[in-house]
Design a protein around this motif. Structure first.
Motif, PDB file in Angstrom:
ATOM      1  N   UNK A  50      -1.996  18.607   3.595  1.00 34.72           N
ATOM      2  CA  UNK A  50      -2.148  19.411   2.389  1.00 34.72           C
ATOM      3  C   UNK A  50      -2.577  20.817   2.782  1.00 34.72           C
ATOM      4  N   UNK A  51      -2.322  21.777   1.911  1.00 29.23           N
ATOM      5  CA  UNK A  51      -2.574  23.186   2.217  1.00 29.23           C
ATOM      6  C   UNK A  51      -3.468  23.776   1.127  1.00 29.23           C
ATOM      7  N   UNK A  52      -4.595  24.331   1.547  1.00 29.69           N
ATOM      8  CA  UNK A  52      -5.523  25.008   0.642  1.00 29.69           C
ATOM      9  C   UNK A  52      -5.281  26.507   0.746  1.00 29.69           C
ATOM     10  N   UNK A  53      -4.977  27.155  -0.381  1.00 27.35           N
ATOM     11  CA  UNK A  53      -4.713  28.597  -0.414  1.00 27.35           C
ATOM     12  C   UNK A  53      -5.655  29.224  -1.430  1.00 27.35           C
ATOM     13  N   UNK A  54      -6.569  30.075  -0.968  1.00 31.27           N
ATOM     14  CA  UNK A  54      -7.513  30.737  -1.864  1.00 31.27           C
ATOM     15  C   UNK A  54      -7.143  32.210  -2.044  1.00 31.27           C
ATOM     16  N   UNK A 108       0.726  23.571  -2.247  1.00 28.10           N
ATOM     17  CA  UNK A 108      -0.645  24.007  -1.989  1.00 28.10           C
ATOM     18  C   UNK A 108      -1.516  23.956  -3.247  1.00 28.10           C
ATOM     19  N   UNK A 109      -2.875  24.020  -3.038  1.00 24.55           N
ATOM     20  CA  UNK A 109      -3.807  23.922  -4.142  1.00 24.55           C
ATOM     21  C   UNK A 109      -4.948  24.912  -3.965  1.00 24.55           C
ATOM     22  N   UNK A 156      -4.891  21.137   6.084  1.00 21.89           N
ATOM     23  CA  UNK A 156      -5.790  19.999   6.260  1.00 21.89           C
ATOM     24  C   UNK A 156      -4.984  18.704   6.199  1.00 21.89           C
ATOM     25  N   UNK A 157      -5.568  17.666   6.738  1.00 23.65           N
ATOM     26  CA  UNK A 157      -4.944  16.348   6.731  1.00 23.65           C
ATOM     27  C   UNK A 157      -5.921  15.343   6.119  1.00 23.65           C
ATOM     28  N   UNK A 204       0.823  -1.195   0.000  1.00 23.24           N
ATOM     29  CA  UNK A 204       0.000   0.000   0.000  1.00 23.24           C
ATOM     30  C   UNK A 204       0.863   1.253   0.000  1.00 23.24           C
ATOM     31  N   UNK A 205       0.389   2.313  -0.682  1.00 22.50           N
ATOM     32  CA  UNK A 205       1.088   3.597  -0.671  1.00 22.50           C
ATOM     33  C   UNK A 205       0.084   4.723  -0.861  1.00 22.50           C
ATOM     34  N   UNK A 206       0.186   5.760  -0.047  1.00 25.78           N
ATOM     35  CA  UNK A 206      -0.589   6.986  -0.199  1.00 25.78           C
ATOM     36  C   UNK A 206       0.360   8.085  -0.658  1.00 25.78           C
ATOM     37  N   UNK A 207       0.122   8.629  -1.839  1.00 24.27           N
ATOM     38  CA  UNK A 207       1.002   9.657  -2.385  1.00 24.27           C
ATOM     39  C   UNK A 207       0.612  11.034  -1.873  1.00 24.27           C
ATOM     40  N   UNK A 208       1.572  11.965  -1.938  1.00 28.29           N
ATOM     41  CA  UNK A 208       1.287  13.348  -1.599  1.00 28.29           C
ATOM     42  C   UNK A 208       0.390  13.955  -2.672  1.00 28.29           C
TER      43      UNK A 208
END
Length: 410
Positions: free
Chosen positions: A406-410, A333-334, A390-391, A324-328
């Motif tokens: 992860x980072x949300x930037x608006x 940011x998005x 956020x996680x 198993x692997x969870x990628x970044x």
């Protein structure tokens, strides 16, 4: 957690179209004869807000089907043999004359394979049993076609889909699927594995070989040989209780059925198994899938959006991951969407939860959906969240496997 957002208007919606940049068009019934004509609702922000498109004030009927050739040009059809066209992304619509002139008749489906070639189908009988019209010049002129030698109610067509200018499929009142290989000039009835006497309401072809049909009594059919045989899906959800009115697939494996009881059924393995999602509507009549979201429309003035549909399996499917692997997520940011990928060494049931900086769950991004072994990805939409950290945690077969930031930037 309910994955859909309900957006209201008075009346019933029958079909929806959307693109990947936020344009959403919803067609249905007019609220009232004395009201502003509101058969078309339009959004430019992915369904967060809607406005009423400009529509002929004397058009009192309802619209059953919409098809956009591109982001500007499209068609809509419905009751009273009405046909309308837009050239400005659905902001306004004009009536178009066709050979369908009989009063009180209901058009069920419009579809174009390119800017010039398209078809319109009728779900009610027509004089001469010509329940199909076709254009090869972008709607400047139309000519009639017939569903084989069918007459009366057996010529009535509920839905259709074309994979190119020659190859198309439809489902009729009898109920049976039909196929054309010459652009609708001739049609051949196809075989289904059982004896079914209900209704076939929808058909969606992934390509010339693979397609799906939905109908009453919980019926779901699939073909992998171009319709030589349509077989029933054995593990369909709800069994005989729902009528499935709409079906759409992103590819041969990932698709959604919608129907009565406010239900949608999501599959990620070509119909081998399903996950049920319930909405607040009594009936969902149709749906549309984009790479970022899915939209369903129906009764109770409902328009629903699902931002958590899987996008499909990526990378080399012949190389199954050994662990198993969870990628970044990327980008990070998005704003406001990002892609999250994960690898499964074997098929599993996946849930993904998103938490804020205080550890509170804010989104159930994936909710108990079955995925095949391999690399999988989906698009996360953070448009309803505030900027911040956020996680996202992934749960495989009820076990938390990994968490990333992860980072949300608006």
């Amino acid at each position: 957690r309910q994955l859909y957002t309900s957006l209201k208007k008075v009346g019933t919606h029958y079909d929806v179209w959307a693109n990947n940049t936020g344009l959403v068009l919803v067609v249905g019934a007019r609220s009232a004869a004395t009201s502003v004509p509101d058969q078309v609702y339009r959004s430019t922000d992915g369904g967060t807000t809607y406005s009423i498109a400009t529509f002929p004030p004397t058009a009192y009927g309802y619209l059953n089907s919409i098809h956009m050739i591109d982001n500007n040009t499209g068609w809509a059809v419905g009751s009273n043999t009405s046909v309308f066209k837009t050239t400005n992304g659905g902001a306004s619509w004009d009536s178009v004359p066709t050979p369908f002139t009989e009063a009180g008749k209901i058009l069920s489906k419009v579809i174009f394979v390119n800017a010039n070639t398209g078809w319109i189908f009728s779900k009610t009988s027509m004089t001469g049993d010509s329940t199909i019209i076709k254009t090869t010049n972008g709607g400047t002129s139309w000519f009639k076609q017939k569903l084989s030698t069918n007459t009366g109610s057996s010529a009535q067509i509920y839905w259709a889909d074309f994979v190119d200018a020659n190859t198309g499929y439809c489902v009729n009142y009898t109920p049976r699927p039909y196929k054309t290989t010459d652009g609708g000039d001739t049609w051949t009835v196809q075989n289904i594995v059982d004896v079914f006497g209900g209704f076939m309401y929808g058909i969606d072809m992934v390509d010339a070989n693979t397609g799906y049909i939905c109908g009453s009594s919980g019926k779901m059919y699939k073909t992998t040989n171009g319709g030589t045989l349509w077989d029933t899906l054995t593990n369909r959800p709800g069994w005989t209780s729902p009528s499935w009115y709409g079906v759409k697939f992103k590819n041969a494996n990932i698709g959604v059925f919608c129907g009565t009881n406010g239900m949608t059924a999501i599959t990620t393995n070509g119909g081998t198994s399903f996950t049920l999602e319930n909405t607040s509507a009594s009936t969902q009549y149709n749906l549309f899938l984009t790479p970022l979201a899915g939209y369903t429309v129906g009764t109770n003035s409902s328009i629903h959006r699902n931002n958590a549909l899987p996008t499909g399996t990526e990378n080399n499917l012949s190389e199954v991951p050994t662990q198993f692997e969870l990628a970044q997520n990327y980008p990070n940011p998005f704003n406001p969407v990002t892609t999250i990928r994960f690898a499964l060494p074997k098929a599993a049931v996946v849930t993904m939860k998103v938490y804020d900086i205080l550890g509170r769950e804010v989104v159930r991004a994936i909710n108990n959906i079955s995925y095949n072994a391999g690399w999988n990805s989906f698009t996360f939409d953070g448009s309803k969240l505030s900027s911040g950290v956020y996680f996202y945690s992934i749960i495989i077969d009820n076990k938390v496997m990994d968490t990333k930031r992860m980072v949300l930037v608006k």
